[in-house]
Design a protein around this motif. Structure first.
Motif, PDB file in Angstrom:
ATOM      1  N   VAL A 190     -30.656-102.150  38.755  1.00 41.25           N
ATOM      2  CA  VAL A 190     -29.531-101.857  37.860  1.00 41.25           C
ATOM      3  C   VAL A 190     -28.242-102.466  38.410  1.00 41.25           C
ATOM      4  N   TRP A 191     -27.945-102.165  39.697  1.00 45.67           N
ATOM      5  CA  TRP A 191     -26.689-102.667  40.279  1.00 45.67           C
ATOM      6  C   TRP A 191     -26.692-104.198  40.330  1.00 45.67           C
ATOM      7  N   LEU A 192     -27.850-104.785  40.744  1.00 46.78           N
ATOM      8  CA  LEU A 192     -27.920-106.248  40.842  1.00 46.78           C
ATOM      9  C   LEU A 192     -27.685-106.896  39.488  1.00 46.78           C
ATOM     10  N   ASN A 193     -28.293-106.306  38.446  1.00 42.65           N
ATOM     11  CA  ASN A 193     -28.155-106.854  37.099  1.00 42.65           C
ATOM     12  C   ASN A 193     -26.721-106.786  36.598  1.00 42.65           C
ATOM     13  N   LEU A 194     -26.078-105.614  36.777  1.00 43.19           N
ATOM     14  CA  LEU A 194     -24.705-105.446  36.279  1.00 43.19           C
ATOM     15  C   LEU A 194     -23.742-106.342  37.043  1.00 43.19           C
ATOM     16  N   LEU A 195     -23.938-106.431  38.363  1.00 39.94           N
ATOM     17  CA  LEU A 195     -23.042-107.276  39.174  1.00 39.94           C
ATOM     18  C   LEU A 195     -23.258-108.750  38.850  1.00 39.94           C
ATOM     19  N   ASP A 196     -24.537-109.111  38.695  1.00 38.89           N
ATOM     20  CA  ASP A 196     -24.859-110.507  38.391  1.00 38.89           C
ATOM     21  C   ASP A 196     -24.237-110.922  37.052  1.00 38.89           C
ATOM     22  N   ASN A 197     -24.302-110.024  36.044  1.00 38.36           N
ATOM     23  CA  ASN A 197     -23.668-110.314  34.749  1.00 38.36           C
ATOM     24  C   ASN A 197     -22.156-110.452  34.903  1.00 38.36           C
ATOM     25  N   ALA A 198     -21.567-109.541  35.693  1.00 39.25           N
ATOM     26  CA  ALA A 198     -20.109-109.585  35.884  1.00 39.25           C
ATOM     27  C   ALA A 198     -19.709-110.934  36.479  1.00 39.25           C
ATOM     28  N   ILE A 199     -20.485-111.403  37.464  1.00 36.73           N
ATOM     29  CA  ILE A 199     -20.182-112.713  38.088  1.00 36.73           C
ATOM     30  C   ILE A 199     -20.356-113.838  37.057  1.00 36.73           C
ATOM     31  N   LYS A 200     -21.497-113.748  36.330  1.00 36.56           N
ATOM     32  CA  LYS A 200     -21.860-114.812  35.385  1.00 36.56           C
ATOM     33  C   LYS A 200     -20.809-114.997  34.295  1.00 36.56           C
ATOM     34  N   PHE A 201     -20.273-113.858  33.803  1.00 36.23           N
ATOM     35  CA  PHE A 201     -19.377-113.949  32.652  1.00 36.23           C
ATOM     36  C   PHE A 201     -17.889-113.874  33.023  1.00 36.23           C
ATOM     37  N   THR A 202     -17.586-114.060  34.308  1.00 40.51           N
ATOM     38  CA  THR A 202     -16.179-114.080  34.733  1.00 40.51           C
ATOM     39  C   THR A 202     -15.833-115.480  35.218  1.00 40.51           C
ATOM     40  N   PRO A 203     -14.759-116.050  34.709  1.00 47.39           N
ATOM     41  CA  PRO A 203     -14.401-117.408  35.145  1.00 47.39           C
ATOM     42  C   PRO A 203     -13.950-117.427  36.612  1.00 47.39           C
ATOM     43  N   GLU A 204     -13.893-118.605  37.188  1.00 46.93           N
ATOM     44  CA  GLU A 204     -13.489-118.745  38.601  1.00 46.93           C
ATOM     45  C   GLU A 204     -12.147-118.072  38.845  1.00 46.93           C
ATOM     46  N   HIS A 205     -11.983-117.556  40.054  1.00 47.44           N
ATOM     47  CA  HIS A 205     -10.754-116.859  40.492  1.00 47.44           C
ATOM     48  C   HIS A 205     -10.513-115.552  39.725  1.00 47.44           C
ATOM     49  N   GLY A 206     -11.506-115.093  39.023  1.00 47.15           N
ATOM     50  CA  GLY A 206     -11.368-113.826  38.299  1.00 47.15           C
ATOM     51  C   GLY A 206     -11.518-112.634  39.245  1.00 47.15           C
TER      52      GLY A 206
ATOM     53  N   ALA B  55     -21.014-107.907  18.627  1.00 44.90           N
ATOM     54  CA  ALA B  55     -22.136-108.154  19.548  1.00 44.90           C
ATOM     55  C   ALA B  55     -22.411-106.932  20.425  1.00 44.90           C
ATOM     56  N   LEU B  56     -21.383-106.101  20.588  1.00 45.75           N
ATOM     57  CA  LEU B  56     -21.476-104.970  21.518  1.00 45.75           C
ATOM     58  C   LEU B  56     -22.706-104.058  21.280  1.00 45.75           C
ATOM     59  N   PRO B  57     -23.002-103.673  20.007  1.00 44.94           N
ATOM     60  CA  PRO B  57     -24.158-102.785  19.828  1.00 44.94           C
ATOM     61  C   PRO B  57     -25.492-103.452  20.140  1.00 44.94           C
ATOM     62  N   LYS B  58     -25.484-104.798  20.261  1.00 42.38           N
ATOM     63  CA  LYS B  58     -26.782-105.492  20.420  1.00 42.38           C
ATOM     64  C   LYS B  58     -27.098-105.847  21.866  1.00 42.38           C
ATOM     65  N   ILE B  59     -26.135-105.698  22.782  1.00 40.32           N
ATOM     66  CA  ILE B  59     -26.344-106.248  24.130  1.00 40.32           C
ATOM     67  C   ILE B  59     -27.507-105.614  24.896  1.00 40.32           C
ATOM     68  N   PHE B  60     -27.895-104.372  24.499  1.00 46.44           N
ATOM     69  CA  PHE B  60     -29.025-103.738  25.194  1.00 46.44           C
ATOM     70  C   PHE B  60     -30.364-104.068  24.531  1.00 46.44           C
ATOM     71  N   ASP B  61     -30.319-104.853  23.438  1.00 42.29           N
ATOM     72  CA  ASP B  61     -31.569-105.246  22.766  1.00 42.29           C
ATOM     73  C   ASP B  61     -32.287-106.308  23.592  1.00 42.29           C
TER      74      ASP B  61
ATOM     75  N   LYS C  60     -31.042-100.364  30.867  1.00 36.68           N
ATOM     76  CA  LYS C  60     -30.927 -99.173  30.016  1.00 36.68           C
ATOM     77  C   LYS C  60     -32.156 -98.273  30.181  1.00 36.68           C
ATOM     78  N   LYS C  61     -33.328 -98.903  30.208  1.00 37.84           N
ATOM     79  CA  LYS C  61     -34.571 -98.128  30.336  1.00 37.84           C
ATOM     80  C   LYS C  61     -34.602 -97.391  31.680  1.00 37.84           C
ATOM     81  N   ILE C  62     -34.177 -98.088  32.748  1.00 37.60           N
ATOM     82  CA  ILE C  62     -34.180 -97.468  34.077  1.00 37.60           C
ATOM     83  C   ILE C  62     -33.222 -96.269  34.111  1.00 37.60           C
ATOM     84  N   ILE C  63     -32.042 -96.449  33.529  1.00 36.90           N
ATOM     85  CA  ILE C  63     -31.056 -95.358  33.514  1.00 36.90           C
ATOM     86  C   ILE C  63     -31.597 -94.171  32.714  1.00 36.90           C
ATOM     87  N   HIS C  64     -32.256 -94.460  31.593  1.00 41.56           N
ATOM     88  CA  HIS C  64     -32.828 -93.366  30.792  1.00 41.56           C
ATOM     89  C   HIS C  64     -33.926 -92.641  31.554  1.00 41.56           C
ATOM     90  N   LEU C  65     -34.705 -93.395  32.352  1.00 39.99           N
ATOM     91  CA  LEU C  65     -35.742 -92.737  33.177  1.00 39.99           C
ATOM     92  C   LEU C  65     -35.112 -91.767  34.171  1.00 39.99           C
TER      93      LEU C  65
END
Ligand code: ADP
Length: 348
Positions: free
Chosen positions: A246-262, A290-296, A318-323
């Motif tokens: 979970v943490w790796l995925n969220l952090l990896d997305n944050a890095i991926k979708f943030t421009p340099e020097h962000g 797009a927000l309601p679809k991101i967990f699809d 999402k599935k892991i958190i629900h578990l």
């Protein structure tokens, strides 16, 4: 309870009433026929006084009249059962649009409602399955086609070293995408088949999040991202391996979708019942539609595949958190940033 009881007794009452009325009508019609026969002189004295003939005539008349009335009444019941059989046959052959509208007796109405609900559920599962197969085939085919194309180009002896290296890099990148797709699908099916959380243990989740940040340090540095981590030590009971994803995925997305020097911020709060982890970035953000679809499964805002990923990460998260009986939500403003909030109950 009383509803169930009335459901249970209504069918026997319904049948008893039908049988009672069949008897009643049979007796009335037979009596009427004999009365008319008597009035019109069709029954003479000898016949009426004979101990055998009259009962036999009554018996035959009752049998014929009773059978005719039963046949007419049962046609309605049999018709409903026939409709039901036909509906189950169509459902079994894959037609999930089939719906029943039987009204009486009340049990048939309940049967119709349950059948319709089952058909709807099965239809929903079928749509999900078809979507999954279609998306998977698409995600799978794209890198394969690309690898094949570049492998063919690479057979050309006239390529310069730079061109060759560039194409080889694409082949490597696309095969990495394929490998990650395969392992993500595997992970997703593994967590989806889990009904209860396995391998539960107590561990320091704060320490785990800090280690995830360290693991991604090279990616943070590569984009010169400013990092703000505000995480305390906290012992939580959960599946350590799954929460790590979970943490790796969220952090990896944050890095991926943030421009340099962000800037990226990771915070942890604890209230009476929950542990709340917030992963915030000042990146490209997500459009409100797009927000309601991101967990699809397979959803990616950018359909051009220019960023690494296959749209399965958040579905797994999402599935892991629900578990863990927790929740995950996302708030985002396009071009300003995104915040993912994970809430996990501490008493679990
Ligand atoms: P992917 O493999 O594409 O990262 P995810 O399931 O992790 O798949 O995310 C689905 C989509 O949600 C992403 O493609 C992206 O459009 C959007 N998304 C997720 N995290 C962020 C974020 N931090 N900032 C902006 N968009 C995000």
């Amino acid at each position: 309870m009383s509803n169930k009881l009335s459901n249970r007794i209504s069918l026997p009452i319904y049948f008893s009433l039908i049988i009672f009325f069949i008897f009643l009508i049979t007796v009335v019609i037979t009596g009427l026929l004999f009365f008319l026969a008597q009035v019109f002189g069709l029954l003479n004295e000898e016949l009426a006084q004979d101990g055998f003939v009259l009962p036999i005539m009554v018996l035959i008349a009752c049998t014929i009249i009773g059978t005719t009335i039963s046949a007419i009444t049962s046609r309605k019941m049999v018709k409903s059962i026939r409709i039901f059989i036909e509906a189950t046959e169509r459902l079994a052959s894959g037609d999930f649009s089939m719906r029943l509208q039987l009204k009486s007796p009340p049990e048939f109405e309940i049967l119709s409602e349950n059948f319709n609900r089952m058909a709807e559920e099965l239809g929903g599962i079928e749509i999900l399955r078809t979507d999954f197969v279609n998306n998977f085939s698409h995600e799978f085919k794209t890198p394969i086609v690309s690898i094949k194309g570049f492998a063919e180009v690479l057979k050309n002896d006239d390529l310069t070293k730079e061109e060759r290296d560039e194409y080889l890099d694409i082949v490597i990148e696309e095969s990495t995408r394929l490998a990650s797709l395969a392992s993500n699908v595997l992970e997703l099916t593994q967590v989806e088949t889990q009904k209860i959380l396995t391998n539960k243990m107590r561990f320091n989740v704060g320490e785990q999040i800090r280690q995830s940040v360290l693991l991604l340090a090279a990616k943070f540095e590569k984009k010169h991202l400013k990092l703000n981590v505000n995480i305390q030590d906290y012992e939580l009971s959960g599946n350590k391996e799954l929460l790590n994803q979970v943490w790796l995925n969220l952090l990896d997305n944050a890095i991926k979708f943030t421009p340099e020097h962000g800037e990226i911020e990771v915070n942890m709060k604890k209230n009476e019942d929950n542990l709340v982890i917030l992963v915030h970035d000042c990146g490209i953000g997500i459009h409100p539609e797009a927000l309601p679809k991101i967990f699809d499964k397979f959803y990616q805002q950018d359909t051009s595949h220019s960023t690494a990923g296959n749209g399965l990460g958040l579905a797994i998260v999402k599935k892991i958190i629900h578990l863990h009986h927790g929740t995950i939500s996302c708030e985002s403003i396009p071009l300003q940033g995104t915040t993912f909030t994970v809430t996990i109950p501490i008493g679990m």
